[in-house]
Motif scaffolding. Structure first.
Motif, mmCIF file in Angstrom:
data_model
loop_
_atom_site.group_PDB
_atom_site.id
_atom_site.type_symbol
_atom_site.label_atom_id
_atom_site.label_comp_id
_atom_site.label_asym_id
_atom_site.label_seq_id
_atom_site.Cartn_x
_atom_site.Cartn_y
_atom_site.Cartn_z
ATOM 1 N N MET A 174 56.234 30.344 31.758
ATOM 2 C CA MET A 174 55.550 29.820 30.575
ATOM 3 C C MET A 174 54.180 29.264 30.933
ATOM 4 S SD MET A 174 58.690 27.948 28.548
ATOM 5 C CE MET A 174 57.603 27.317 27.264
ATOM 6 N N HIS A 175 54.097 28.563 32.043
ATOM 7 C CA HIS A 175 52.813 28.015 32.477
ATOM 8 C C HIS A 175 51.835 29.152 32.784
ATOM 9 C CE1 HIS A 175 50.113 24.975 34.140
ATOM 10 N NE2 HIS A 175 49.854 25.837 35.108
ATOM 11 N N SER A 176 52.328 30.185 33.451
ATOM 12 C CA SER A 176 51.477 31.329 33.786
ATOM 13 C C SER A 176 50.971 32.021 32.528
ATOM 14 C CB SER A 176 52.252 32.323 34.659
ATOM 15 O OG SER A 176 52.715 31.706 35.843
ATOM 16 N N LYS A 177 51.866 32.214 31.550
ATOM 17 C CA LYS A 177 51.460 32.862 30.303
ATOM 18 C C LYS A 177 50.437 32.019 29.541
ATOM 19 C CE LYS A 177 53.233 36.221 28.923
ATOM 20 N NZ LYS A 177 52.828 37.640 29.150
ATOM 21 N N SER A 178 50.541 30.695 29.661
ATOM 22 C CA SER A 178 49.585 29.819 28.974
ATOM 23 C C SER A 178 48.169 29.993 29.521
ATOM 24 C CB SER A 178 50.011 28.355 29.102
ATOM 25 O OG SER A 178 49.781 27.848 30.404
ATOM 26 N N LEU A 179 48.073 30.540 30.742
ATOM 27 C CA LEU A 179 46.781 30.806 31.365
ATOM 28 C C LEU A 179 46.365 32.268 31.198
ATOM 29 C CD1 LEU A 179 47.315 28.813 34.692
ATOM 30 C CD2 LEU A 179 46.058 28.067 32.667
ATOM 31 N N ASN A 180 47.110 32.993 30.333
ATOM 32 C CA ASN A 180 46.844 34.407 30.070
ATOM 33 C C ASN A 180 47.020 35.285 31.305
ATOM 34 O OD1 ASN A 180 46.198 34.096 27.279
ATOM 35 N ND2 ASN A 180 44.192 33.298 27.876
ATOM 36 N N LEU A 181 47.945 34.892 32.165
ATOM 37 C CA LEU A 181 48.262 35.685 33.346
ATOM 38 C C LEU A 181 49.479 36.553 33.066
ATOM 39 C CD1 LEU A 181 47.890 32.877 36.041
ATOM 40 C CD2 LEU A 181 46.283 34.751 35.621
ATOM 41 N N LYS A 182 49.485 37.757 33.622
ATOM 42 C CA LYS A 182 50.665 38.609 33.558
ATOM 43 C C LYS A 182 51.760 37.995 34.439
ATOM 44 C CE LYS A 182 49.153 42.034 30.984
ATOM 45 N NZ LYS A 182 49.805 42.404 29.702
ATOM 46 N N ASP A 213 41.452 31.602 38.792
ATOM 47 C CA ASP A 213 40.149 32.250 38.631
ATOM 48 C C ASP A 213 40.076 33.601 39.330
ATOM 49 O OD1 ASP A 213 39.153 30.259 37.060
ATOM 50 O OD2 ASP A 213 38.153 29.185 38.696
ATOM 51 N N PHE A 214 40.957 33.845 40.300
ATOM 52 C CA PHE A 214 40.854 35.112 41.038
ATOM 53 C C PHE A 214 42.166 35.887 41.099
ATOM 54 C CE2 PHE A 214 41.317 31.509 43.913
ATOM 55 C CZ PHE A 214 42.394 31.859 44.715
ATOM 56 N N ILE A 215 43.098 35.596 40.192
ATOM 57 C CA ILE A 215 44.313 36.393 40.077
ATOM 58 C C ILE A 215 44.485 36.880 38.634
ATOM 59 C CG2 ILE A 215 45.508 35.226 41.986
ATOM 60 C CD1 ILE A 215 47.125 33.676 39.842
ATOM 61 N N ASP A 216 45.261 37.948 38.491
ATOM 62 C CA ASP A 216 45.567 38.496 37.171
ATOM 63 C C ASP A 216 47.022 38.278 36.793
ATOM 64 O OD1 ASP A 216 42.949 39.904 36.976
ATOM 65 O OD2 ASP A 216 43.775 41.056 38.642
ATOM 66 N N ALA A 217 47.842 37.920 37.790
ATOM 67 C CA ALA A 217 49.276 37.843 37.538
ATOM 68 C C ALA A 217 49.944 36.850 38.474
ATOM 69 C CB ALA A 217 49.905 39.220 37.716
#
Length: 232
Positions: free
Chosen positions: A83-91, A59-63
């Motif tokens: 892959m998990h990070s990308k699934s959350l739309n994170l850079k 909720d409070f990070i972009d990447a």
């Protein structure tokens, strides 16, 4: 899988707020290594625990930035984390030594940003770093540079007594990247105790050197403890 912990940072991904995961173990033994406690082992963890940390921070990070050590020692786990990070739309960003070009090729599709440490001129790795891996690093750089979907930063820590101005100029002619960062050496924590008494280069020296090499590069910045990051 073993890690050295996690932090939240606003500077590890171009000013974006990011979760930084430090993965343990590295095949290199650079004399100036400042994370030497991670070279051989770290705290054992599972992918599920890493996923939870990412989820709790989402909720409070972009990447998400994966650093080390050398993240590609754990290439399968690294891919799952990305892959998990990308699934959350994170850079996603990976910091690497470039030691494993084949493994790096496998993670590029999941990575928005790669930072490769160009430690010395490619032909001097064996003499200065103690490992004849200059060609590996060059392959990693060329592979990433040719991937138009991934931003590539090359970076060098300027260590007096190990490197000189001519070495940096040679590097500037050998690399192909979106951004080159010249980092100030700090002797606070080093693997080789012979470097403990080596003074940090003056920021003005780094700035002058960066101006000399700028005509051969896309973008150049210096990073010092006194002034932070400065684009030249």
């Amino acid at each position: 899988m073993e890690i050295g912990g996690t932090i939240i940072s606003s500077v590890e991904y171009n000013g974006k707020m990011s979760l930084v995961i430090f993965m343990a173990k590295c095949p290199l033994r650079c004399p100036y290594c400042h994370n030497s406690e991670l070279l051989d082992n770290g705290e054992k963890t599972t992918l599920e625990e890493i996923y939870k940390t990412i989820d709790d921070s989402s909720d409070f990070i972009d990447a998400v930035v994966v650093s080390g050590g050398e993240p590609l020692v754990h290439s399968e786990e690294l891919i799952n984390i990305l892959m998990h990070s990308k699934s959350l739309n994170l850079k996603t960003k990976v910091d690497t030594s470039g030691y494993y070009p084949k493994r790096l090729n496998e993670v590029l599709k999941y990575t928005d940003y790669i930072a490769i440490d160009i430690k010395v001129p490619f032909d001097k790795y064996k003499d200065i770093i103690g490992a004849d891996v200059g060609n590996n690093v060059k392959k990693s750089m060329k592979m990433t540079s040719s991937n138009t979907n991934t931003f590539l930063e090359c970076r060098t820590t300027y260590v007096p007594t190990l490197l000189n101005h001519d070495d940096i100029k040679q590097i500037s002619h050998e690399i192909d990247c979106d951004l080159y960062t010249l980092q100030q050496f700090r002797s606070k924590s080093v693997l080789d105790d012979r470097l403990e008494d080596v003074e940090s280069p003056n920021p003005n020296e780094l700035k002058s050197l960066a101006r000399e090499i700028k005509p051969f590069l896309n973008k150049v910045k210096i990073k010092t403890s006194e002034f932070g990051e400065e684009y030249i």
